[in-house]
Design a protein around this motif. Sequence first.
Motif, PDB file in Angstrom:
ATOM      1  N   LYS A  37       0.845  -1.196   0.000  1.00 52.19           N
ATOM      2  CA  LYS A  37       0.000   0.000   0.000  1.00 52.19           C
ATOM      3  C   LYS A  37       0.875   1.240   0.000  1.00 52.19           C
ATOM      4  O   LYS A  37       2.032   1.191   0.409  1.00 52.19           O
ATOM      5  N   ASN A  38       0.303   2.332  -0.441  1.00 54.16           N
ATOM      6  CA  ASN A  38       1.010   3.600  -0.500  1.00 54.16           C
ATOM      7  C   ASN A  38       1.092   4.188   0.902  1.00 54.16           C
ATOM      8  O   ASN A  38       0.075   4.499   1.513  1.00 54.16           O
ATOM      9  N   VAL A  39       2.305   4.312   1.422  1.00 51.67           N
ATOM     10  CA  VAL A  39       2.522   4.898   2.749  1.00 51.67           C
ATOM     11  C   VAL A  39       3.384   6.153   2.659  1.00 51.67           C
ATOM     12  O   VAL A  39       3.801   6.691   3.683  1.00 51.67           O
ATOM     13  N   ARG A  40       3.635   6.623   1.454  1.00 50.24           N
ATOM     14  CA  ARG A  40       4.555   7.739   1.249  1.00 50.24           C
ATOM     15  C   ARG A  40       4.178   8.976   2.055  1.00 50.24           C
ATOM     16  O   ARG A  40       5.031   9.681   2.556  1.00 50.24           O
ATOM     17  N   TYR A  41       2.895   9.234   2.196  1.00 47.55           N
ATOM     18  CA  TYR A  41       2.449  10.447   2.886  1.00 47.55           C
ATOM     19  C   TYR A  41       1.965  10.182   4.305  1.00 47.55           C
ATOM     20  O   TYR A  41       1.431  11.064   4.947  1.00 47.55           O
ATOM     21  N   ASP A  42       2.174   8.976   4.789  1.00 48.82           N
ATOM     22  CA  ASP A  42       1.867   8.654   6.181  1.00 48.82           C
ATOM     23  C   ASP A  42       2.961   9.242   7.069  1.00 48.82           C
ATOM     24  O   ASP A  42       4.089   9.457   6.607  1.00 48.82           O
ATOM     25  N   PRO A  43       2.657   9.474   8.350  1.00 50.13           N
ATOM     26  CA  PRO A  43       3.716   9.931   9.257  1.00 50.13           C
ATOM     27  C   PRO A  43       4.872   8.919   9.278  1.00 50.13           C
ATOM     28  O   PRO A  43       4.643   7.707   9.156  1.00 50.13           O
ATOM     29  N   PRO A  44       6.110   9.393   9.422  1.00 47.28           N
ATOM     30  CA  PRO A  44       7.275   8.503   9.363  1.00 47.28           C
ATOM     31  C   PRO A  44       7.180   7.289  10.294  1.00 47.28           C
ATOM     32  O   PRO A  44       7.571   6.190   9.909  1.00 47.28           O
ATOM     33  N   GLU A  45       6.674   7.462  11.502  1.00 50.70           N
ATOM     34  CA  GLU A  45       6.603   6.329  12.419  1.00 50.70           C
ATOM     35  C   GLU A  45       5.598   5.270  11.948  1.00 50.70           C
ATOM     36  O   GLU A  45       5.751   4.088  12.246  1.00 50.70           O
ATOM     37  N   GLU A  46       4.577   5.676  11.182  1.00 53.08           N
ATOM     38  CA  GLU A  46       3.603   4.717  10.655  1.00 53.08           C
ATOM     39  C   GLU A  46       4.119   3.999   9.412  1.00 53.08           C
ATOM     40  O   GLU A  46       3.687   2.889   9.113  1.00 53.08           O
ATOM     41  N   ARG A  47       5.034   4.629   8.675  1.00 50.65           N
ATOM     42  CA  ARG A  47       5.592   3.999   7.471  1.00 50.65           C
ATOM     43  C   ARG A  47       6.358   2.728   7.805  1.00 50.65           C
ATOM     44  O   ARG A  47       6.455   1.824   6.995  1.00 50.65           O
ATOM     45  N   ASP A  77      13.143  -5.563   7.485  1.00 53.18           N
ATOM     46  CA  ASP A  77      12.450  -4.409   8.051  1.00 53.18           C
ATOM     47  C   ASP A  77      12.209  -3.389   6.947  1.00 53.18           C
ATOM     48  O   ASP A  77      12.983  -3.298   5.990  1.00 53.18           O
ATOM     49  N   PHE A  78      11.142  -2.615   7.098  1.00 50.87           N
ATOM     50  CA  PHE A  78      10.852  -1.582   6.109  1.00 50.87           C
ATOM     51  C   PHE A  78      11.595  -0.310   6.483  1.00 50.87           C
ATOM     52  O   PHE A  78      11.040   0.674   6.962  1.00 50.87           O
ATOM     53  N   THR A  79      12.917  -0.377   6.289  1.00 56.74           N
ATOM     54  CA  THR A  79      13.794   0.762   6.543  1.00 56.74           C
ATOM     55  C   THR A  79      14.787   0.864   5.390  1.00 56.74           C
ATOM     56  O   THR A  79      15.058  -0.137   4.705  1.00 56.74           O
TER      57      THR A  79
END
Length: 112
Positions: A37-47, A77-79
Amino acid sequence: MPILQHDLFPFTHYEYGEAYYGSYRGMRYRIAREPLKNVRYDPPEERKNGKLVVSIWKEPLAYNKTPADQIHHTEFDFTEEAFLKIADFLNQYWEQHRQDWPQSENYGFRES
């Protein structure tokens, strides 16, 4: 020539919920954020709530045509730090499973 990190698109590509597909000498692979899903504009901690999943299978079939039990999945991890390890992981996986990949003159290499 091995898989290079810059061949895998930048980390931001995966923040948009897009998968990347590639192949290397008989090995096919897919890299995607799960859930996709697109998380580009989510807050960094939620990404960070998600994983980068590297899926690997043998040619010739596409990802969605390959039986699930013939696809190997590895989670990262998603980092960005974890993402920077994926090219090395793919090259090591290919080498460790070298005998599994379809061999062809089309790949421009010979067994030594």
